[in-house]
Motif scaffolding. Structure first.
Motif, short mmCIF file in Angstrom:
data_model
loop_
_atom_site.label_atom_id
_atom_site.label_comp_id
_atom_site.label_asym_id
_atom_site.label_seq_id
_atom_site.Cartn_x
_atom_site.Cartn_y
_atom_site.Cartn_z
N ARG A 88 0.81 -1.22 0.00
CA ARG A 88 0.00 0.00 0.00
C ARG A 88 0.84 1.27 0.00
O ARG A 88 0.34 2.35 -0.28
N TYR A 89 2.12 1.14 0.28
CA TYR A 89 3.01 2.31 0.32
C TYR A 89 3.81 2.45 -0.96
O TYR A 89 4.70 3.29 -1.06
N GLY A 90 3.52 1.62 -1.96
CA GLY A 90 4.20 1.70 -3.25
C GLY A 90 5.53 0.98 -3.31
O GLY A 90 6.24 1.07 -4.30
N GLU A 91 5.86 0.23 -2.27
CA GLU A 91 7.13 -0.51 -2.23
C GLU A 91 6.92 -1.91 -2.81
O GLU A 91 5.83 -2.45 -2.79
N ASP A 92 8.02 -2.50 -3.30
CA ASP A 92 7.96 -3.88 -3.78
C ASP A 92 7.53 -4.79 -2.64
O ASP A 92 7.84 -4.54 -1.48
N LEU A 93 6.81 -5.86 -2.99
CA LEU A 93 6.37 -6.82 -1.98
C LEU A 93 7.56 -7.61 -1.47
O LEU A 93 8.40 -8.05 -2.25
N THR A 94 7.62 -7.78 -0.17
CA THR A 94 8.66 -8.59 0.43
C THR A 94 8.19 -10.04 0.45
O THR A 94 6.98 -10.29 0.39
N PRO A 95 9.11 -11.00 0.54
CA PRO A 95 8.69 -12.40 0.56
C PRO A 95 7.66 -12.70 1.65
O PRO A 95 6.69 -13.38 1.42
N ARG A 96 7.85 -12.19 2.83
CA ARG A 96 6.90 -12.36 3.92
C ARG A 96 6.85 -11.08 4.71
O ARG A 96 7.88 -10.46 5.00
N ALA A 97 5.67 -10.67 5.10
CA ALA A 97 5.53 -9.47 5.93
C ALA A 97 6.12 -9.73 7.30
O ALA A 97 6.04 -10.84 7.81
N LYS A 98 6.71 -8.70 7.89
CA LYS A 98 7.27 -8.83 9.23
C LYS A 98 6.14 -9.10 10.21
O LYS A 98 5.04 -8.59 10.05
N LYS A 99 6.45 -9.87 11.23
CA LYS A 99 5.44 -10.23 12.21
C LYS A 99 4.89 -8.96 12.88
O LYS A 99 5.65 -8.11 13.33
N SER A 101 3.28 -6.54 11.43
CA SER A 101 3.02 -5.44 10.48
C SER A 101 2.68 -6.04 9.12
O SER A 101 3.34 -6.95 8.65
N ASP A 102 1.65 -5.53 8.52
CA ASP A 102 1.24 -6.00 7.20
C ASP A 102 0.97 -4.77 6.35
O ASP A 102 -0.01 -4.06 6.56
N PRO A 103 1.84 -4.49 5.37
CA PRO A 103 1.66 -3.29 4.56
C PRO A 103 0.56 -3.41 3.50
O PRO A 103 0.31 -2.47 2.77
N GLY A 104 -0.10 -4.55 3.43
CA GLY A 104 -1.20 -4.71 2.48
C GLY A 104 -0.71 -4.92 1.06
O GLY A 104 0.47 -5.14 0.81
N THR A 105 -1.65 -4.82 0.12
CA THR A 105 -1.35 -5.08 -1.28
C THR A 105 -2.15 -4.13 -2.16
O THR A 105 -3.33 -3.88 -1.89
N ILE A 106 -1.53 -3.63 -3.21
CA ILE A 106 -2.23 -2.86 -4.25
C ILE A 106 -1.85 -3.47 -5.59
O ILE A 106 -0.67 -3.71 -5.86
N VAL A 107 -2.85 -3.70 -6.43
CA VAL A 107 -2.60 -4.17 -7.78
C VAL A 107 -3.25 -3.18 -8.74
O VAL A 107 -4.37 -2.73 -8.52
N ARG A 108 -2.51 -2.77 -9.78
CA ARG A 108 -3.00 -1.81 -10.77
C ARG A 108 -3.08 -2.49 -12.13
O ARG A 108 -2.30 -3.40 -12.42
N PHE A 109 -4.02 -2.00 -12.95
CA PHE A 109 -4.29 -2.63 -14.23
C PHE A 109 -4.19 -1.63 -15.37
O PHE A 109 -4.30 -0.42 -15.17
#
Length: 178
Positions: A88-99, A101-109
């Motif tokens: 949600r902050y525009g950063e690349d997805l990490t393999p696993r979210a840190k325990k 904290s979950d930054p969520g997901t955004i997908v654009r089309f």
């Protein structure tokens, strides 16, 4: 002992290979090629995207310029392409979210659509930029049907065959935008 004799022939093979015209021209051709510009599709300007964004056909809803080929009626579907997958902050997805904290997901089309989740969506994580997807409008908020925020779309990745249903905004319709 046999190996030492073969190693003695190595300089002879090197001279023969370097004196061949095909070997010399292949090196020259490789060096003459222009460098390929590599762009991250999530941050590249729209004119550099491949595929380009879907064209805008017509605008039935006023003040919805950011919507191009989005499904407009519940049950309506359109095919499009994923252009970006980030948190949600525009950063690349990490393999696993840190325990904790979950930054969520955004997908654009490519049809100007976007789907947002407050948590990590594994079906989106398994997707890739440029994957073809089918996007269907499944829910329009009853409180404010003319507001485009809060609409829920069911998206199916045509490569992975995984689906997810998410809204196009973290906020529901009505009230100030942002």
């Amino acid at each position: 002992m046999n190996h030492w004799r073969l190693l003695g022939l190595l300089p002879l093979f090197a001279v023969a290979a370097c004196s061949q015209p095909s070997f010399l021209t292949s090196i020259a051709d490789r060096n003459a090629a222009a460098p390929v510009e590599r762009l991250n599709p999530g941050t590249a300007p729209p004119d550099k995207w491949s595929p380009a964004p879907d064209p805008v056909d017509d605008e039935d809803l006023p003040n919805t310029e950011r919507i191009s080929k989005m499904p407009r009626k519940v049950g309506e579907c359109d095919d499009t392409t994923i252009t970006s997958i980030t948190d949600r902050y525009g950063e690349d997805l990490t393999p696993r979210a840190k325990k904790g904290s979950d930054p969520g997901t955004i997908v654009r089309f490519s049809n100007s659509g976007v789907q947002v989740s407050m948590r990590r969506e594994n079906s989106i994580v398994h997707s890739q930029v440029f994957d073809k997807v089918n996007m269907c409008l499944v829910e329009v908020p009853k409180e404010c049907p003319d507001d485009i925020r809060g609409r829920v779309y069911r998206t199916t990745n045509l490569r992975t065959k995984e689906s997810w249903s998410l809204a196009n905004d973290v906020k529901n319709c009505g009230g100030p935008a942002g």
